[in-house]
Scaffold this active site. Structure first.
Site, PDB file in Angstrom:
ATOM      1  N   HIS A  76      24.803 -61.160 -18.521  1.00  0.00           N
ATOM      2  CA  HIS A  76      24.447 -61.023 -16.974  1.00  0.00           C
ATOM      3  C   HIS A  76      24.388 -62.320 -16.381  1.00  0.00           C
ATOM      4  CE1 HIS A  76      24.515 -56.537 -17.619  1.00  0.00           C
ATOM      5  NE2 HIS A  76      23.795 -56.630 -18.483  1.00  0.00           N
ATOM      6  N   ASN A 149      24.115 -50.023 -15.558  1.00  0.00           N
ATOM      7  CA  ASN A 149      25.307 -50.812 -15.530  1.00  0.00           C
ATOM      8  C   ASN A 149      25.950 -49.766 -14.712  1.00  0.00           C
ATOM      9  OD1 ASN A 149      25.078 -52.795 -17.341  1.00  0.00           O
ATOM     10  ND2 ASN A 149      25.488 -51.784 -19.075  1.00  0.00           N
TER      11      ASN A 149
END
Length: 588
Positions: A76, A149
């Site tokens: 990320h 997510n």
């Protein structure tokens, strides 16, 4: 739209005072506050001589410049974010004692960070990749960090696989190529861990490249527990449903978007007053329902590769999250934002999901490495409780707030105050008594049910064609055709139609199925031969071959005080919300 001078409620006043001061109202100084006449001047031994070590301003400038970068996130790394407000529309107080859900109209400030997963911090926003969806709710009882997510499932359910999987999403250690140019590692992992197939189909489908962060949903993915005031609890799955709807970018069209497209789109929308919002919804089930679901449908609430059918466990709306402010300073407010799934508030607890359990440790650990042991003292991470916080954590690097002269132990001379217990942890956690076991999950027929429903009941013909096209194009970069043969066999278990189409698109004939295959990362519960049953041919452990596979078998929750009924009361629409939301399960 908030006025331009309205405060960002997620940030402390002291930070905002510094962040919003106008440049003309400041004086240029060195880091110690001493005014410097001009930032470009240096001290030299004569006009043509060497520099002087005594030039503190220059040394101060260069040494700080050399340290301007903190380690980027291992996963990320590329992201965007903003601040906003969550407002309750339909209280959840019957199921959860968390104050932030208690009353209609209650507002909680928050900070959001969206991201890609595998790429570096300079990677492209239109990469085919899952998207991170993290929210830091700054409640009056402490921070609740939702680390989610844009997909309801993930590639794995065994936590020790995570570092291995992420390595396959990074650059090859020899060629230094990503899987955009060499997808061998990518498909090698997937072909040896077939439980990933549902997520792979989502990734290679239309949701693989969302059209910006505003037009995607968010899913916690993991099962949590909600505890009410009486101590009764239910399992829960949280969903963020985009009020903007969802949209996607095709593989071919992705080349027409700038590398920072998603950041530009999010920032520009908020800046222009087009404030993005999401409905926060929840699915719940009782402990008994979890056991029945596993027994009758083989859906495991502790399995990150499984989803809960919306028909049986409909969404219940709680409120709306609206992003109202862009960051004033990206580094301070977004790059330093640190999300940790172990940050929960009273009324919300973790389940026995093993991947969630591992994340409870791992996220805090990586923040202490990346930012520092006192990362929660940074303004963007500071809680906004209605009481003065105190603890016995002291010192360490960059301890801005160190509790003054308060004792650094539990003192009887100057005692600290305590808040009364609001729930009995002995009741909200199951009784896990047994031998220590070495556990690795196995692939079973039920693992292909949800992916099959996604293919047969959700994807249109055009969507199917795009998925096959995306997969075949990505497989072209795989150097080992044996890997593709294995992967096609896995897809054949989902649907022979997928395998046939992939064989035509790639020119590679896949294996008939997985019954005659051995996997190096997963036990094969569908193997014909015992020699192919265990992962990598390892000697099985004593518990191997049970029918549990990590799920809640009958009597798992014996004696547990579970709340009655699905979602407590009416949950609204059985299959969602009219925004194209689907979790890969038969909607009928």
């Amino acid at each position: 739209m908030p006025s331009s001078d309205s405060p960002i409620r997620a940030l402390p006043k002291e930070y905002l005072d510094d962040a919003t001061v106008a440049a003309p109202d400041t004086i240029y100084t060195a880091s110690n506050g001493t005014p410097v006449p001009h930032p470009y001047e240096t001290q030299r031994a004569g006009e043509n001589g060497p520099l002087l070590l005594q030039d503190f301003h220059l040394i101060d400038l260069l040494t700080h410049f050399d340290r301007e970068r903190i380690p980027e996130r291992v996963v990320h790394a590329k992201g965007s974010g903003a601040h906003g407000i969550f407002k309750v529309s339909k209280p959840l107080d019957d199921l959860c004692l968390a104050d932030m859900f208690s009353t209609e109209g209650k507002e909680t400030p928050l900070t959001v960070r969206f991201s890609t997963v595998g790429g570096e911090s300079g990677s492209h926003d239109a990469a085919r990749d899952p998207r991170g969806f993290s929210v830091k709710f700054k409640t009056e009882e402490g921070n609740w960090d939702v680390v989610a997510n844009n997909t309801p499932v993930f590639f794995l359910r065994d936590p020790a696989k995570f570092p291995h999987f992420i390595h396959t999403q990074k650059r090859d250690p020899s060629t230094h190529l990503t899987h955009a140019d060499d997808s061998t590692m990518f498909w090698d992992y997937l072909s040896q861990n077939p439980e990933s197939v549902h997520q792979v189909m989502i990734l290679m489908g239309d949701r693989g490249i969302p059209k910006g962060y505003r037009k995607m949903h968010g899913y916690y993915g993991h099962t949590l527990k909600l505890i009410n005031k009486s101590g009764a609890w239910v399992y829960a799955q949280f969903h963020f449903i985009s009020d903007q709807g969802t949209d996607f970018i095709t593989q071919e069209d992705s080349n027409n978007y700038g590398p920072d497209f998603a950041q530009k789109d999010l920032y520009g929308a908020i800046d222009s007053g087009d404030l993005p919002s999401w409905k926060l919804c929840v699915q719940t089930m009782t402990p008994k329902e979890a056991e029945t679901l596993f027994k009758e449908q083989k859906i495991n609430v502790f399995d990150l590769t499984h989803v809960w059918p919306h028909k049986q466990f409909p969404l219940r709306e709680i409120g709306t999250m609206t992003l109202t402010h862009n960051a004033i300073n990206y580094f301070a407010e977004i790059e330093q934002a640190a999300y940790n799934p172990s940050h929960m508030v009273p009324g919300i607890e973790p389940s026995a999901d093993p991947v969630l359990q591992s994340r409870l440790f791992s996220y805090a650990d990586t923040h202490r490495h990346r930012i520092g042991v006192n990362y929660q003292q940074l303004p963007v991470n500071q809680p906004k409780t209605k009481y003065h916080m105190s603890s016995f954590q002291r010192d360490g690097s960059m301890a801005f707030y160190n509790h003054g002269q308060a004792p650094n132990y539990l003192s009887s001379i100057t005692p600290i105050s305590f808040k009364s217990r609001v729930m009995d942890m002995d009741k909200t956690h199951g009784e896990f008594i047994g031998q220590a076991v070495s556990f690795l999950s196995e692939i079973r027929p039920e693992d292909f049910n949800a992916p099959r429903a996604l293919w047969e009941k959700v994807y249109s013909e055009d969507a199917k064609d795009r998925m096959i096209h995306n997969m075949a194009g990505h497989m072209e970069n795989c150097r080992e055709k044996e890997i593709i043969k294995r992967q096609i066999a896995i897809f054949r278990e989902v649907s022979p139609d997928i395998a046939t189409r992939l064989e035509k698109a790639t020119g590679i004939k896949g294996y008939p199925g997985i019954a005659d295959m051995q996997f190096n990362g997963t036990h094969n519960g569908m193997a014909k031969s015992e020699k192919n049953r265990t992962a990598n041919g390892i000697k099985p452990t004593l518990h191997f071959g049970t029918n549990q596979n990590g799920g809640p078998v009958a009597a798992t929750h014996a004696g547990i005080n579970g709340a009655k009924g699905r979602n407590g009361h009416s949950n609204g629409h059985a299959n969602g919300h009219g925004h194209g939301h689907h979790n890969g399960v038969d909607p009928k």
